[in-house]
Design a protein around this motif. Structure first.
Motif, mmCIF file in Angstrom:
data_model
loop_
_atom_site.group_PDB
_atom_site.id
_atom_site.type_symbol
_atom_site.label_atom_id
_atom_site.label_comp_id
_atom_site.label_asym_id
_atom_site.label_seq_id
_atom_site.Cartn_x
_atom_site.Cartn_y
_atom_site.Cartn_z
ATOM 1 N N VAL A 86 10.736 -3.534 7.485
ATOM 2 C CA VAL A 86 10.046 -3.879 8.735
ATOM 3 C C VAL A 86 8.987 -2.841 9.072
ATOM 4 C CG1 VAL A 86 10.361 -4.145 11.231
ATOM 5 C CG2 VAL A 86 11.956 -5.228 9.649
ATOM 6 N N VAL A 87 9.318 -1.563 8.886
ATOM 7 C CA VAL A 87 8.343 -0.504 9.164
ATOM 8 C C VAL A 87 7.139 -0.611 8.236
ATOM 9 C CG1 VAL A 87 7.984 1.994 9.083
ATOM 10 C CG2 VAL A 87 10.048 1.074 10.140
ATOM 11 N N VAL A 88 7.384 -0.885 6.967
ATOM 12 C CA VAL A 88 6.286 -1.005 6.012
ATOM 13 C C VAL A 88 5.366 -2.174 6.384
ATOM 14 C CG1 VAL A 88 5.716 -1.491 3.609
ATOM 15 C CG2 VAL A 88 7.571 0.088 4.153
ATOM 16 N N LEU A 89 5.950 -3.257 6.914
ATOM 17 C CA LEU A 89 5.160 -4.444 7.239
ATOM 18 C C LEU A 89 4.491 -4.380 8.608
ATOM 19 C CD1 LEU A 89 7.529 -7.278 5.939
ATOM 20 C CD2 LEU A 89 5.445 -6.405 4.864
ATOM 21 N N GLN A 90 4.739 -3.320 9.360
ATOM 22 C CA GLN A 90 4.192 -3.238 10.709
ATOM 23 C C GLN A 90 2.664 -3.331 10.725
ATOM 24 O OE1 GLN A 90 5.520 -2.653 14.036
ATOM 25 N NE2 GLN A 90 7.330 -3.505 13.074
ATOM 26 N N GLY A 91 2.015 -2.634 9.790
ATOM 27 C CA GLY A 91 0.552 -2.608 9.782
ATOM 28 C C GLY A 91 -0.074 -3.979 9.609
ATOM 29 N N PRO A 92 0.158 -4.637 8.475
ATOM 30 C CA PRO A 92 -0.456 -5.960 8.288
ATOM 31 C C PRO A 92 0.012 -6.986 9.310
ATOM 32 C CG PRO A 92 1.150 -5.480 6.550
ATOM 33 C CD PRO A 92 0.930 -4.215 7.292
ATOM 34 N N LEU A 93 1.249 -6.850 9.780
ATOM 35 C CA LEU A 93 1.750 -7.820 10.752
ATOM 36 C C LEU A 93 1.031 -7.691 12.082
ATOM 37 C CD1 LEU A 93 4.023 -9.996 10.724
ATOM 38 C CD2 LEU A 93 5.416 -8.339 11.962
ATOM 39 N N ARG A 94 0.841 -6.444 12.544
ATOM 40 C CA ARG A 94 0.155 -6.236 13.832
ATOM 41 C C ARG A 94 -1.284 -6.728 13.786
ATOM 42 N NH1 ARG A 94 1.924 -2.719 17.732
ATOM 43 N NH2 ARG A 94 -0.217 -2.066 18.103
#
Length: 304
Positions: free
Chosen positions: A173-181
């Motif tokens: 989840v932390v790794v995906l925070q950037g592209p998700l935001r």
């Protein structure tokens, strides 16, 4: 003596008047409390439940364990992850906290360092110890969920495998925070709703996993929605508070100042998480809501 009595009478009358008004105010407040308890019994139950859960103590322990987990994992992931993944973590932290300046420089020192040197300083034994100690954060979150729902501890055989799984999912989840935001390139108009959906889903799953699936899914939904909304809002607020606070602490006190800043922010986050999960558990057990969600009844005696 007559003059003394005459001069003392107004003062005595004034004191009596203040005492009378104070007594009236106290009586009104007691009547107001009784009326509120009769009309809104959920307030009484929520207050008693928050005291039983020991909200601040649970949140502080969770924040301490999260900090002690995050720092070693920071170096462990940096030592074994490929460069593309490390760059993605840097981008996600930038998007999540908006860090810049001295804080950004310290982050890049870890994640853009030579992996070989990090692996030499970490070692296989150290990596194993980090992974084992990291489950303390999972156990702290599990205890919080169990207190919120007044449930006894699950057996070690049932719960043990859930601790590393919970940590692994949160790392993803932390790794995906950037592209998700960023809405995968579409912008915040899509990124923020996606982030909200992810937060609700992860906190819903967190409760179900760490409670060892002893509750059905639906009663866990109110706590997940409250926590997801609150954490999404705090992730937006973080970009206005965390970067300036981190840089100021680093400039004034060095790395020790950054530790206190990060720990303070984690304590705030964990207080919000503990409050939302507890409020969600109380709300889900209200008679009108419990009938719809299939929530269990309150136990006769709360877990100590």
């Amino acid at each position: 003596m007559r003059a003394d009595r005459e001069s003392g009478s107004p003062a005595d009358g004034g004191k009596s008047g203040w005492r009378g008004r104070a007594a009236d105010l106290k009586a009104r407040l007691l009547r107001l409390r009784s009326t509120a308890e009769e009309r809104f019994p959920v307030i009484t139950r929520l207050t008693a439940h928050l005291i039983a859960v020991n909200l601040l103590d649970s949140a502080t322990r969770l924040a301490a364990q999260a900090f002690l987990t995050a720092v070693p994992l920071l170096f462990l992931v940096a030592s074994i992850a490929p460069q593309s993944m490390r760059n993605q973590i840097i981008d996600s932290v930038h998007d999540l906290f908006g860090i810049h300046g001295a804080a950004d420089h310290e982050l890049k020192k870890v994640y853009q360092a030579n992996p070989a040197s990090l692996q030499q300083s970490t070692g296989a034994v150290s990596a194993l110890m980090v992974l084992l100690s990291a489950t303390a954060c999972s156990r702290a979150m599990q205890r919080l969920c169990q207190r919120a729902w007044h449930m006894p501890s699950a057996g070690a055989r049932v719960a043990a495998w859930r601790w590393p799984v919970w940590l692994a999912v949160w790392l993803v989840v932390v790794v995906l925070q950037g592209p998700l935001r960023e809405g995968f390139g579409a912008g915040l108009w899509l990124g923020v709703p996606l982030l909200l959906i992810l937060e609700v889903a992860v906190w819903w799953w967190t409760q179900h996993l760490l409670l060892a699936a002893r509750l059905p899914w639906m009663p866990l939904l109110p706590g997940a929605v409250l926590t997801g909304v609150a954490m999404t809002a705090l992730s937006v607020i973080a970009k206005f508070y965390v970067p300036a606070a981190l840089n100021r602490s680093l400039d004034r006190y060095g790395s020790l100042g950054a530790v206190f800043t990060v720990l303070s922010w984690l304590i705030g986050l964990c207080v919000v998480v503990a409050l939302c999960i507890t409020v969600g558990a109380v709300f889900a057990r209200e008679p009108a809501v419990a009938r719809r969600l299939g929530s269990p009844a309150w136990p006769n005696s709360p877990e100590k």
